[in-house]
Design an enzyme around this catalytic site. Structure first.
Site, PDB file in Angstrom:
ATOM      1  N   LYS A  27       0.828  -1.205   0.000  1.00 36.92           N
ATOM      2  CA  LYS A  27       0.000   0.000   0.000  1.00 36.92           C
ATOM      3  C   LYS A  27       0.863   1.256   0.000  1.00 36.92           C
ATOM      4  CE  LYS A  27      -3.836   0.090   2.526  1.00 36.92           C
ATOM      5  NZ  LYS A  27      -4.776   0.281   3.663  1.00 36.92           N
ATOM      6  N   HIS A  29      -3.518 -37.969  11.574  1.00 34.99           N
ATOM      7  CA  HIS A  29      -2.300 -38.734  11.856  1.00 34.99           C
ATOM      8  C   HIS A  29      -1.238 -37.856  12.508  1.00 34.99           C
ATOM      9  CE1 HIS A  29      -3.499 -42.384   9.565  1.00 34.99           C
ATOM     10  NE2 HIS A  29      -4.256 -41.503   8.933  1.00 34.99           N
ATOM     11  N   GLU A  34      -4.787 -11.258  14.394  1.00 37.27           N
ATOM     12  CA  GLU A  34      -4.371  -9.861  14.276  1.00 37.27           C
ATOM     13  C   GLU A  34      -5.547  -8.928  14.572  1.00 37.27           C
ATOM     14  OE1 GLU A  34      -1.078  -8.726  11.441  1.00 37.27           O
ATOM     15  OE2 GLU A  34      -2.714  -7.625  10.497  1.00 37.27           O
ATOM     16  N   GLU A  42      10.144  -5.759   3.998  1.00 37.46           N
ATOM     17  CA  GLU A  42      10.295  -7.080   3.381  1.00 37.46           C
ATOM     18  C   GLU A  42       9.987  -7.031   1.889  1.00 37.46           C
ATOM     19  OE1 GLU A  42       8.731  -7.893   7.639  1.00 37.46           O
ATOM     20  OE2 GLU A  42       8.413  -6.405   6.051  1.00 37.46           O
ATOM     21  N   LYS A  86       8.630  -3.951  14.245  1.00 36.35           N
ATOM     22  CA  LYS A  86       9.186  -3.286  13.053  1.00 36.35           C
ATOM     23  C   LYS A  86      10.109  -2.140  13.455  1.00 36.35           C
ATOM     24  CE  LYS A  86       5.395  -3.954   9.718  1.00 36.35           C
ATOM     25  NZ  LYS A  86       4.405  -3.222   8.904  1.00 36.35           N
ATOM     26  N   GLY A 141      -5.287  -4.603   5.368  1.00 28.57           N
ATOM     27  CA  GLY A 141      -4.473  -5.566   4.636  1.00 28.57           C
ATOM     28  C   GLY A 141      -5.000  -6.986   4.703  1.00 28.57           C
ATOM     29  N   ARG A 142      -5.430  -7.409   5.888  1.00 27.91           N
ATOM     30  CA  ARG A 142      -5.854  -8.803   6.042  1.00 27.91           C
ATOM     31  C   ARG A 142      -7.231  -9.064   5.460  1.00 27.91           C
ATOM     32  NH1 ARG A 142      -5.264  -6.127  10.673  1.00 27.91           N
ATOM     33  NH2 ARG A 142      -6.937  -5.929  12.205  1.00 27.91           N
TER      34      ARG A 142
END
Length: 547
Positions: free
Chosen positions: A209, A386, A355, A215, A514, A269-270
């Site tokens: 954005k 399993h 979040e 990153e 951050k 964002g999410r």
């Protein structure tokens, strides 16, 4: 208009739920089935392609009535209206929360600051459609004139998890383009991706954005340097596009302004896969399937917005989650999809749920005096059976679990699907009923087991049962049904946040790490360690000495 500020523990229904819990905590779900032949009929919801059975829970009608009263006392209906109307319910950032508008029909009017945002949403959707079709049809080509074969999505968090989850989930519908996702700032990750690629035939989608995410920018710079070993700077414009609001930084990177897809600050964002962040989805499966995903989500939006709470899937699932979290003390919930296609659903919802609702400050600015948030985890069945199902069946923790299955397989292999679904049905029944001492003893008799051995093994082979589950049985994994499923969990998040009196749409907890990382990076590059606790200092010293 702001959301109301109501501590749920002060409501009449919360106090009555506490008393009710004292009656229910030792009640056997199995016995409630034995006493009421119509229990499943009462506690299920059938909507479109979805059958949601919540009868295998530690509830009775009084539980549901009290939980619905709680929803009324915290003014959930009014909050839903504000959510869809574009009110600034994300108060700490003074923003609306309008991912629902991204999948609404063009005729709908959704105002932000008295301006209808639907025309600009559809302008971007048409741009996504045109660009997608040009890439898929080979009308847009790489710098040497070759058609694109691969697409790399460069993003992190919501700019990665949502598109990656959906692309994986809709693999059955994919076209000839191969999708790759780069997210982690780990250099080994990006290098493993690019070593498989041909720069002449690869398109890169940078999703940020602000175009400042460390990153994403680090990975983008590494990829651009790799690309420029084969191409000229001018060729960047043909191979790189961006989903961003920062036109200046994007164009400085070398991206053509025409290839910038905008975002809005009223989409977190999410919750952004429905926006231009979903460009990679559109490229992977074609715009029509991407649009189907949006339409399915919109149908769930309308169900959530208009359906009475007692037949409202997101509301009921959220209320059950509150019941277990706040009264039974269950701290986690498992999500088990019985399809390999949904292997990334749990990681995706970890961000969406943890979040959003991992908050300890109420909307009044004071610490809450009750549990919020749930830990979300899971893997596809039958693999998970399993692995960690031992803990769910016989462990000491209460883990409410959602089982998600599909009536029809995509490739039509009925033998495989019948075996898969037999496990799907068997697990919820086993978690409900368990296995009694008498049943285990009967098995031992049938096996002619010696008494001493039988007496020793008996306690280890008994299952208490009484483990709560919800079953979501969906007709088929289509883009539309996937959209509805994801929207269901989005609205469950919203309902929980309203009940817990928290702000679900900020994420200040993400920022602290951050900030510290930025200052520590300066120390690593200068090799001068500043003041830290003795543990961090020890670790930094060791790293600098040995790197």
């Amino acid at each position: 208009m702001a959301l109301q500020n109501i501590n749920p523990t002060t409501t009449d229904s919360w106090q009555r739920l506490l008393q009710h819990f004292n009656q229910m905590q030792h009640v056997s779900i199995k016995s409630m089935f034995q006493e009421d032949a119509k229990r499943a009929e009462k506690f299920h919801i059938h909507w479109n392609d979805f059958l949601v059975d919540y009868s295998k829970n530690n509830i009775n009608q009084e539980t549901i009535d009290l939980l619905l009263q709680l929803a009324d006392e915290v003014h959930l209906k009014e909050a839903i209206s504000k959510y869809f109307a574009g009110d600034a319910i994300n108060q700490t950032e003074n923003r609306a929360v309008l991912h629902t508008a991204l999948r609404a029909p063009e005729s709908q009017i959704v105002n932000v600051d008295d301006v209808n945002v639907m025309p600009e949403i559809f302008e971007v959707k048409n741009k996504i459609k045109g660009f997608t079709n040009e890439i898929i049809n080979g009308e847009r080509k790489g710098f040497t004139g070759k058609n694109f074969t691969d697409v790399v999505n460069i993003g992190i968090g919501g700019s990665d998890l949502g598109p990656a989850m959906v692309v994986e989930a809709l693999q059955f519908y994919k076209n000839h383009l191969n999708l790759h996702f780069v997210s982690n700032v780990d250099g080994d990750h990006v290098n493993e991706i690019i070593k498989k690629l041909n720069p002449e035939t690869t398109l890169f989608v940078i999703v940020s954005k602000t175009f400042t995410t460390q990153e994403t920018l680090t990975n983008s710079e590494t990829i651009r340097k790799w690309f420029l070993k084969s191409a000229a700077q001018k060729d960047v414009a043909q191979h790189f596009v961006a989903v961003s609001t920062n036109v200046k930084k994007v164009t400085e990177f070398g991206i053509n302004p025409d290839n910038i897809f905008p975002m809005w600050d009223w989409v977190g964002g999410r919750f952004s896969l429905w926006s231009a962040v979903g460009l990679s989805i559109s490229l992977a499966v074609g715009y029509d399937h991407f649009d189907g995903l949006l339409k399915g989500a919109n149908e769930m939006d309308e169900h959530f917005r208009t359906t009475d709470f007692d037949k409202n899937i997101p509301v009921i699932l959220a209320l059950l989650s509150v019941w277990y979290n706040n009264f039974f003390g269950a701290e986690s919930e498992a999500l088990i999809p019985y399809t390999q296609y949904l292997q990334k659903l749990a990681p995706y919802l970890q961000q969406g749920i943890m979040e959003s609702n991992g908050k300890s400050i109420g909307r009044d600015g004071k610490p809450v005096n009750y549990q919020t948030g749930t830990i979300i985890w899971g893997e596809p069945g039958t693999n998970s059976q399993h692995a960690f199902f031992q803990l769910i069946h016989q462990g000491t923790k209460l883990i409410p679990t959602d089982f998600i299955g599909f009536v029809k397989p995509l490739y039509g292999n009925q033998d495989h699907h019948d075996k898969l679904m037999s496990n799907f049905f068997a697990q919820t029944e086993a978690l409900l009923n368990g296995k009694t001492h008498d049943q285990v003893n009967a098995e031992f008799v049938q096996q002619n087991m010696e008494k001493d051995k039988a007496d020793f093994l008996l306690p280890f082979k008994v299952f208490s049962g009484n483990k709560p589950t919800n079953t979501l049985l969906i007709q088929k994994l289509t883009p539309e049904n996937l959209g509805a499923l994801v929207a269901l969990y989005e609205h469950k998040i919203f309902v929980q946040g309203i009940i817990w009196n928290i702000f679900s749409y900020d994420q200040w907890g993400v920022e602290l790490g951050k900030q510290l990382a930025s200052s520590i990076l300066d120390e690593i590059t200068s090799e001068k360690i500043n003041k830290h606790d003795s543990s961090t200092r020890l670790l930094l010293s060791y790293f600098l000495k040995n790197k």
